[in-house]
Design an enzyme around this catalytic site. Structure first.
Site, PDB file in Angstrom:
ATOM      1  N   ASP A   1      65.817  37.440  52.122  1.00  0.00           N
ATOM      2  CA  ASP A   1      64.888  38.174  52.972  1.00  0.00           C
ATOM      3  C   ASP A   1      63.771  38.834  52.164  1.00  0.00           C
ATOM      4  OD1 ASP A   1      66.421  37.581  55.251  1.00  0.00           O
ATOM      5  OD2 ASP A   1      67.753  39.274  54.858  1.00  0.00           O
ATOM      6  N   LYS A   2      62.688  39.109  52.843  1.00  0.00           N
ATOM      7  CA  LYS A   2      61.515  39.749  52.232  1.00  0.00           C
ATOM      8  C   LYS A   2      61.897  41.021  51.466  1.00  0.00           C
ATOM      9  CE  LYS A   2      57.366  42.260  53.816  1.00  0.00           C
ATOM     10  NZ  LYS A   2      57.918  43.635  53.951  1.00  0.00           N
TER      11      LYS A   2
END
Length: 303
Positions: free
Chosen positions: A140-141
């Site tokens: 994830d970011k």
């Protein structure tokens, strides 16, 4: 123009699924990509469209239309990246928090893919298409840590197969709310889309099999530093499984408490260790990374 390939099924190939048969004939294409081509009705068996699960028979004539590669719309950008290891097959990146892995429509800049396109030029696998060249798996970011990049299709297929077999070592460290009582916990709960909120994942009966092994690193007042080893790799797996045992990740904007006393850019989650069989040497290699500054700052405050 699409490339048309024809194959005649031999006696010892009879009984294979159509997608399996074609992936064995087309060694530089992943099975998932071939399944997409079949779904797009670009494969015929004896002039008839069949599904991926069709079992081929001796003397079946299989014709596949391979789509012409699209022109890459993603621009290489000279963005600094932390390279942990690199050879002709793989690139190991230590991704910083707050960096998106691959572009999406409307957001084609400042992602990890833009950075590796600049660094690797044309030496990236093409299996995942124009938006995700070289990307075998993602984080994830707001998750920091180690990520594998495939520099050619053979390496991509090898790493993807190891992910599918759950043979890749993937260890994460995180900080969660609450004091975890047990030193070790294995969570085996299926994960799928949250039926009440499609932007979230959740533990659901008809979800995909998901197994996470948790271990306490250190307990603090109201918080616990944890280690997680992934057996499977579902979207938001650690975050959802931690929530399912009532210990959501600190700073998690989706699954955690809204009011926290720390200033964070997202969940306190770091992909610390990764290990796999090298696609060419066939030897096991493993990489470990230091906990990033934001993570260590939290620990020092908890102490």
């Amino acid at each position: 123009m699409e490339e048309v390939r024809e194959f005649l099924v031999l006696e010892d190939e009879e009984g294979d699924r159509l997608d399996v048969y074609l992936s064995s004939q087309l060694g530089d294409m992943s099975r998932s990509y071939i399944q997409r081509i079949i779904k797009d009705k670009k494969v015929k068996v004896n002039n008839k469209e069949e599904k991926a699960k069709y079992l081929v028979k001796e003397e079946d004539k299989v014709v596949i239309e391979i789509p012409k590669p699209k022109i890459l719309e993603v621009t290489p950008q000279d963005i600094p990246i932390d390279i942990v290891y690199e050879d002709n097959d793989v690139l190991i990146i230590n991704k910083q928090q707050d960096m998106v892995v691959h572009p999406a429509p409307g957001n084609y800049e400042n992602t990890l893919v833009n950075a590796i396109l600049y660094h690797c030029k044309d030496k990236l696998s093409s299996i995942n298409g124009i938006i995700r060249p070289g990307i075998v798996h993602r984080i994830d970011k707001d998750t920091s840590g180690l990520l594998m990049i495939a520099k050619n299709n053979n390496a991509h297929n090898s790493l993807a197969e190891q992910l599918k077999d759950h043979s890749i070592t993937r260890e994460y460290e995180f900080i969660c709310h609450g004091v975890v009582k047990d030193d070790k916990i294995t969570v085996n709960k299926p994960i799928g889309r949250n039926p009440k909120d499609r932007l979230k994942m959740a533990v659901v009966k008809d979800g995909k099999n998901a197994v996470t092994h948790f271990e306490v690193v250190r307990r603090y007042e109201n918080f616990t530093h944890m280690r997680a080893r992934l057996e499977t790799g579902r979207t938001h797996q650690i975050r959802v499984h931690a929530l399912s045992i009532n210990h959501p990740l600190l700073g998690d904007p989706i699954y955690g408490p809204k009011n926290i006393k720390f200033k964070l850019n997202g969940q306190t989650l770091h992909a610390k260790k990764i290990g796999f069989i090298h696609p060419t040497t066939k030897k096991y290699i493993e990489f470990d990374s230091e906990l990033p500054d934001y993570f260590q700052d939290i620990i020092s405050k908890l102490k």
